[in-house]
Design an enzyme around this catalytic site. Structure first.
Site, mmCIF file in Angstrom:
data_model
loop_
_atom_site.group_PDB
_atom_site.id
_atom_site.type_symbol
_atom_site.label_atom_id
_atom_site.label_comp_id
_atom_site.label_asym_id
_atom_site.label_seq_id
_atom_site.Cartn_x
_atom_site.Cartn_y
_atom_site.Cartn_z
ATOM 1 N N HIS A 80 21.507 -7.665 -27.686
ATOM 2 C CA HIS A 80 22.727 -8.468 -27.607
ATOM 3 C C HIS A 80 22.551 -9.609 -26.599
ATOM 4 O O HIS A 80 22.969 -10.745 -26.853
ATOM 5 C CB HIS A 80 23.917 -7.578 -27.221
ATOM 6 N N ASP A 83 20.399 -12.301 -28.149
ATOM 7 C CA ASP A 83 21.171 -13.014 -29.166
ATOM 8 C C ASP A 83 22.174 -13.961 -28.515
ATOM 9 O O ASP A 83 22.311 -15.123 -28.923
ATOM 10 C CB ASP A 83 21.885 -12.005 -30.070
#
Length: 116
Positions: A80, A83
């Site tokens: 995460h 990203d």
């Protein structure tokens, strides 16, 4: 010394936090540019870039360990974080483009007002 899953997750949290700060600054920069406050917008982009550099520094710590032969576990929070950082970097490029365009439009509008 081994890098634990917890270490990797904590690095992921730090990357998310820095990238989130950068994203907020970039959205504010775009809003300032839209209002015609180009200098303020550019300063906010600089602030965002500092947060992006901080995120990269966190990331580099893990990359150096992995390059040194340490085994790394992938955690969801790290994915995460990666990203979030990547999309924030893309947003930075887009915001810089739009700030330049708002600045160009403002100059054109100023010239048109001078002709009337």
């Amino acid at each position: 010394m081994a890098v634990t899953k917890e270490d990797i997750s904590m690095t992921g949290f730090a990357i998310v936090a820095y990238a989130g700060d950068a994203k907020s600054a970039l959205i504010n920069a775009l809003n300032k540019a839209k209002e015609g406050k180009i200098d303020e917008a550019k300063k906010l982009v600089e602030t965002a870039n500092e947060s992006i550099v901080d995120a990269h520094n966190e990331q580099t710590k893990l990359l150096a360990n992995e390059a040194g032969g340490m085994e790394m576990d992938v955690t969801f929070i790290m994915v995460h974080g990666q990203d979030t950082l990547m999309t924030t970097m893309m947003l930075k490029d887009e915001v810089e483009f739009f700030i330049d365009e708002y600045e160009r439009i403002n100059k054109i509008e100023d010239k048109l007002d001078m002709k009337n």
